[in-house]
Design a protein around this motif. Structure first.
Motif, mmCIF file in Angstrom:
data_model
loop_
_atom_site.group_PDB
_atom_site.id
_atom_site.type_symbol
_atom_site.label_atom_id
_atom_site.label_comp_id
_atom_site.label_asym_id
_atom_site.label_seq_id
_atom_site.Cartn_x
_atom_site.Cartn_y
_atom_site.Cartn_z
ATOM 1 N N GLU A 152 44.096 47.406 26.179
ATOM 2 C CA GLU A 152 43.305 47.935 26.926
ATOM 3 C C GLU A 152 42.105 47.200 27.098
ATOM 4 O OE1 GLU A 152 42.482 50.643 23.856
ATOM 5 O OE2 GLU A 152 44.411 52.473 24.204
ATOM 6 N N HIS A 153 41.202 46.599 26.281
ATOM 7 C CA HIS A 153 39.728 45.894 26.807
ATOM 8 C C HIS A 153 40.476 44.333 27.116
ATOM 9 C CE1 HIS A 153 38.300 48.691 23.388
ATOM 10 N NE2 HIS A 153 39.544 48.510 23.183
ATOM 11 N N LYS A 154 41.194 43.823 27.980
ATOM 12 C CA LYS A 154 40.889 42.353 28.899
ATOM 13 C C LYS A 154 40.675 42.391 29.436
ATOM 14 C CE LYS A 154 45.441 43.732 31.504
ATOM 15 N NZ LYS A 154 46.605 43.854 31.536
ATOM 16 N N ARG A 155 40.169 43.773 30.460
ATOM 17 C CA ARG A 155 39.673 42.858 31.467
ATOM 18 C C ARG A 155 37.702 42.990 30.717
ATOM 19 N NH1 ARG A 155 35.475 48.767 31.618
ATOM 20 N NH2 ARG A 155 34.669 48.929 29.586
ATOM 21 N N ILE A 156 37.061 42.533 30.027
ATOM 22 C CA ILE A 156 35.959 41.451 28.865
ATOM 23 C C ILE A 156 36.747 40.034 29.325
ATOM 24 C CG2 ILE A 156 37.520 41.598 26.562
ATOM 25 C CD1 ILE A 156 33.451 42.085 28.491
ATOM 26 N N ILE A 157 38.081 39.512 29.527
ATOM 27 C CA ILE A 157 37.963 38.380 29.759
ATOM 28 C C ILE A 157 38.152 37.740 30.881
ATOM 29 C CG2 ILE A 157 40.250 36.451 29.143
ATOM 30 C CD1 ILE A 157 40.717 38.680 27.150
ATOM 31 N N PHE A 158 37.607 36.971 30.898
ATOM 32 C CA PHE A 158 37.259 36.146 31.854
ATOM 33 C C PHE A 158 36.584 34.714 32.253
ATOM 34 C CE2 PHE A 158 33.942 35.024 36.168
ATOM 35 C CZ PHE A 158 35.095 35.335 37.288
ATOM 36 N N ASN A 159 37.869 33.653 32.626
ATOM 37 C CA ASN A 159 37.896 32.360 32.476
ATOM 38 C C ASN A 159 36.936 31.784 33.518
ATOM 39 O OD1 ASN A 159 38.331 32.292 29.633
ATOM 40 N ND2 ASN A 159 40.850 32.596 30.536
ATOM 41 N N GLY A 160 36.660 31.937 34.813
ATOM 42 C CA GLY A 160 36.283 31.901 35.915
ATOM 43 C C GLY A 160 34.960 31.507 35.844
ATOM 44 N N ASN A 161 34.523 31.270 36.964
ATOM 45 C CA ASN A 161 32.986 30.960 37.557
ATOM 46 C C ASN A 161 32.235 32.126 37.316
ATOM 47 O OD1 ASN A 161 30.354 29.937 38.150
ATOM 48 N ND2 ASN A 161 30.668 28.871 39.770
ATOM 49 N N GLY A 162 31.370 32.763 35.917
ATOM 50 C CA GLY A 162 30.356 33.367 36.119
ATOM 51 C C GLY A 162 28.925 33.627 36.900
ATOM 52 N N TYR A 163 29.545 32.192 37.489
ATOM 53 C CA TYR A 163 27.512 32.036 38.610
ATOM 54 C C TYR A 163 28.081 33.290 39.609
ATOM 55 C CZ TYR A 163 25.287 28.844 35.364
ATOM 56 O OH TYR A 163 24.929 28.526 33.484
ATOM 57 N N SER A 164 29.324 33.533 40.030
ATOM 58 C CA SER A 164 29.344 32.804 41.360
ATOM 59 C C SER A 164 29.150 34.649 41.699
ATOM 60 C CB SER A 164 31.286 32.953 41.717
ATOM 61 O OG SER A 164 31.947 34.520 40.833
ATOM 62 N N ASN A 165 29.344 35.023 43.043
ATOM 63 C CA ASN A 165 29.034 36.312 43.388
ATOM 64 C C ASN A 165 30.236 37.068 43.328
ATOM 65 O OD1 ASN A 165 26.551 36.128 44.295
ATOM 66 N ND2 ASN A 165 26.281 35.629 46.109
ATOM 67 N N GLU A 166 31.616 36.806 43.561
ATOM 68 C CA GLU A 166 32.948 36.914 43.140
ATOM 69 C C GLU A 166 33.103 37.727 41.868
ATOM 70 O OE1 GLU A 166 32.492 34.085 47.114
ATOM 71 O OE2 GLU A 166 31.688 34.414 44.977
ATOM 72 N N TRP A 167 32.330 37.232 41.031
ATOM 73 C CA TRP A 167 32.560 37.404 40.185
ATOM 74 C C TRP A 167 32.294 39.248 39.984
ATOM 75 C CZ3 TRP A 167 34.633 39.447 35.691
ATOM 76 C CH2 TRP A 167 34.647 39.640 34.299
ATOM 77 N N LEU A 168 30.973 39.402 40.008
ATOM 78 C CA LEU A 168 29.678 40.115 39.784
ATOM 79 C C LEU A 168 30.563 41.347 40.449
ATOM 80 C CD1 LEU A 168 26.441 39.164 40.691
ATOM 81 C CD2 LEU A 168 27.564 39.708 38.183
ATOM 82 N N GLU A 169 31.440 41.050 41.589
ATOM 83 C CA GLU A 169 32.285 42.202 42.483
ATOM 84 C C GLU A 169 33.381 42.651 42.094
ATOM 85 O OE1 GLU A 169 32.613 40.829 45.926
ATOM 86 O OE2 GLU A 169 30.609 39.817 47.116
ATOM 87 N N GLU A 170 34.075 41.054 41.009
ATOM 88 C CA GLU A 170 35.083 41.620 40.217
ATOM 89 C C GLU A 170 34.751 42.236 38.690
ATOM 90 O OE1 GLU A 170 38.342 41.920 38.932
ATOM 91 O OE2 GLU A 170 38.220 41.603 40.415
ATOM 92 N N ALA A 171 33.616 41.879 38.124
ATOM 93 C CA ALA A 171 33.266 42.845 37.487
ATOM 94 C C ALA A 171 32.845 44.903 37.554
ATOM 95 C CB ALA A 171 31.520 42.398 36.768
ATOM 96 N N GLU A 172 32.514 44.946 38.582
ATOM 97 C CA GLU A 172 32.372 45.592 38.544
ATOM 98 C C GLU A 172 33.292 46.819 39.266
ATOM 99 O OE1 GLU A 172 29.797 48.786 42.508
ATOM 100 O OE2 GLU A 172 29.756 46.526 42.520
ATOM 101 N N ARG A 173 34.517 45.704 40.085
ATOM 102 C CA ARG A 173 35.612 46.637 39.808
ATOM 103 C C ARG A 173 36.632 47.085 38.372
ATOM 104 N NH1 ARG A 173 36.280 43.261 44.717
ATOM 105 N NH2 ARG A 173 36.747 41.662 43.467
ATOM 106 N N ARG A 174 36.073 46.062 37.726
ATOM 107 C CA ARG A 174 36.678 46.006 36.279
ATOM 108 C C ARG A 174 36.205 47.493 35.655
ATOM 109 N NH1 ARG A 174 38.108 40.598 33.697
ATOM 110 N NH2 ARG A 174 39.021 39.441 35.861
ATOM 111 N N GLY A 175 34.139 47.603 36.114
ATOM 112 C CA GLY A 175 33.919 49.203 35.235
ATOM 113 C C GLY A 175 33.340 48.063 33.946
#
Length: 552
Positions: free
Chosen positions: A357-380
């Motif tokens: 239920e909560h693994k969406r919060i785990i992210f080991n990649g580059n938090g500075y990237s624009n791709e992460w912001l897009e991915e974060a939006e998809r994860r809600g």
């Protein structure tokens, strides 16, 4: 010191922090009892705050009205060199700064504040101090004292210590990394994987509780780092983005996935396999990818590092929230497990459910990237970009109920804190805008007009004797055009500052300051900074970035 109102409401930051420490201790002990630990009688959260700061020469500081009044430069053209070579970060500490650091250590040690680590930071003139870990309430007191002593000792060296989150545009700002851990009084760090299957299941239980807490209460963590100054840092490739996520490292992520999927965990080299809950897991080395630098909430061995906090902030609010949200989830876990007939089975089911239920919060990649912001939006995941977006979340029913349940805050106390923080945001932007207007009208415009006259006089003199005056005329024309733009932008900013007073106090006013006043301030700054590049240093009315950043 604790403060309360005549009717009993808490007015300080220390009392809620102490209350949160009590509730997390109470709930953590319930979990420890379920694992057969009957020796621990208290669980304590500990913190080690890393304090970043800038040092500038006092004689230049005194000549900058913006630094004196607001703590940051409101104008300033980019210097020829910034932090791109990283030579300050990896270079030797300058003698003048080293002398300051030594005297600072001595004064802090006299007060029982065990300052340990000190080094250059990335930006020119930027440095960091880190103390030895201590309990959360003492760490908060120590950090407040540290900031005061830092400023006091700097003056003795002819320096000024800047604690603003973004004193200079174009180089990194300053944060305060909040290293948080949780330990029992029988010697266990509860975020340290143990040597037995039982110890490791206990570790995974606390880890999963924190994962759930950070995911469910991410807006609270975000608002704990919200301020007008810190808005300049977050998401600017120098600090974590405004999206809360967790870094746990590739090995620990592999363990979590194995637990979720009911498979064995294989070490990265494939040499060994471990059955979760049956075998003792291997030691988890500190992840070598360095991606924790871009994560807001990173597991770094046996602690979590919350990297969003601003350098001028108190650590009390962040740790009050962190303690309380972890206590809330531990309470849920304990209530479920205490009713279970088969503890091991119920625990495994609970952890698997939590991970799913909560693994969406785990992210080991580059938090500075624009791709992460897009991915974060998809994860809600929420992206509360500014202070004005974050603070209203404080009063949401879910969060108020949690604080009231544990008697950390009352609804009235939360509402008042929200109103005060929004009001403070508006006041800070208003003061900065008024300072800009004062500097432009009294210092910058006179300098522009004076130098334009000098150029025109020179052009007339050259024309009189038949010498080419095209350079003077071209430069005078450019400065005159920029001066006209500055005058128009000053008028627009004046009008917006006046209009702000007509807004309803609170969120509406804060949004107006962010959307209208601050935006116009940036427009004015761009013209002024361009003008600075056209005017000689001896005419420009304030020290340049080069002098401020490179002369200590």
């Amino acid at each position: 010191t604790a403060f309360c109102s005549y009717t009993g409401e808490i007015l300080d930051k220390k009392t809620p922090l102490l209350r949160s420490m009590e509730v997390v201790s109470e709930q953590a002990l319930r979990i420890l009892r379920l694992f057969g630990n009957n020796t621990a009688t208290r669980v304590t959260t500990t913190v080690g705050p890393e304090q970043e700061y800038f040092l500038v020469d006092k004689k230049y500081f005194d000549q900058r009205e913006d630094l004196v009044i607001t703590g940051r430069t409101l104008f300033g053209a980019k210097p020829p060199k910034g932090q791109e070579l990283e030579d300050h970060y990896f270079g030797n500490i300058k003698q003048r700064v080293s002398d300051y650091m030594k005297d600072l250590d001595k004064e802090l040690w006299k007060l029982g504040i065990y300052a340990k680590t000190k080094h250059n930071e990335v930006a020119p003139a930027q440095h960091e101090l880190a103390p030895i870990f201590t309990t959360s309430n003492i760490a908060a007191d120590h950090n407040q004292l540290t900031m005061e002593i830092m400023k006091k000792i700097a003056l003795q060296h002819g320096l000024v210590c800047l604690l603003h989150e973004k004193p200079f545009a174009g180089v990194n700002g300053s944060g305060k990394h909040n290293n948080w851990s949780i330990s029992s009084n029988d010697g266990q760090n509860l975020l340290d994987p143990g040597d037995t299957p039982q110890d490791n299941m206990q570790f995974l239980t606390f880890l999963c509780a924190i994962i759930k807490a950070v995911d469910e209460y991410a807006p609270l963590l975000r608002l704990s780092a919200a301020s007008a100054g810190n808005d300049h840092r977050l998401g600017a490739n120098e600090a974590p983005p405004a999206v809360i996520s967790m870094f746990i490292g590739s090995e620990l992520e592999g363990v979590i996935e194995a637990l979720e999927n009911g498979t064995t965990y294989k070490k990265p080299n494939g040499s060994e396999e471990f059955v979760i809950g049956v075998d003792a897991l291997p030691n988890f080395p500190k992840d070598a990818t360095d991606r924790n630098r871009t994560s807001p909430f990173a597991f770094t061995g046996n602690k979590f590092e919350f990297r969003m906090l601003g350098s001028a902030d108190s650590i009390s609010c962040t740790n009050t929230i962190l303690n309380t949200i972890v206590a809330e989830v531990l309470d849920e876990f304990a209530t479920t497990l205490e009713k279970a007939d088969d503890f091991d089975k119920a625990l495994k089911e609970l952890l698997i459910k939590t991970i799913k239920e909560h693994k969406r919060i785990i992210f080991n990649g580059n938090g500075y990237s624009n791709e992460w912001l897009e991915e974060a939006e998809r994860r809600g995941l929420p992206n509360l970009v500014s202070t004005v977006d974050a603070l209203p979340k404080y009063t949401e029913k879910k969060y108020v109920s949690m604080f009231e349940k544990f008697k950390v805050y009352s609804a009235k106390e939360i509402k008042s804190r929200t109103e005060i923080l929004l009001e403070n945001y508006s006041k800070v932007i208003n003061i900065e805008a008024l300072t800009m207007l004062d500097m432009v009208k009294k210092q910058i415009l006179p300098a522009c007009i004076s130098y334009t006259k000098t150029l025109c006089d020179s052009a007339i003199s050259k024309d009189t004797v038949g010498i080419d005056s095209s350079v003077e005329k071209s430069l005078a024309s450019k400065i005159s055009s920029l001066t006209a733009s500055i005058v128009n932008e000053v008028k627009a900013l004046d009008e917006k500052v006046i209009s702000a007073q007509d807004c309803e106090e609170g969120e509406a006013m804060a949004r107006f300051y962010r959307d209208e006043v601050f935006t116009q301030m940036q427009t004015l700054r761009a013209s002024v900074d361009e003008c600075e590049m056209c005017i000689p240093e001896d005419v420009w009315p304030m020290p340049s970035y080069t002098k401020l950043l490179f002369t200590v």
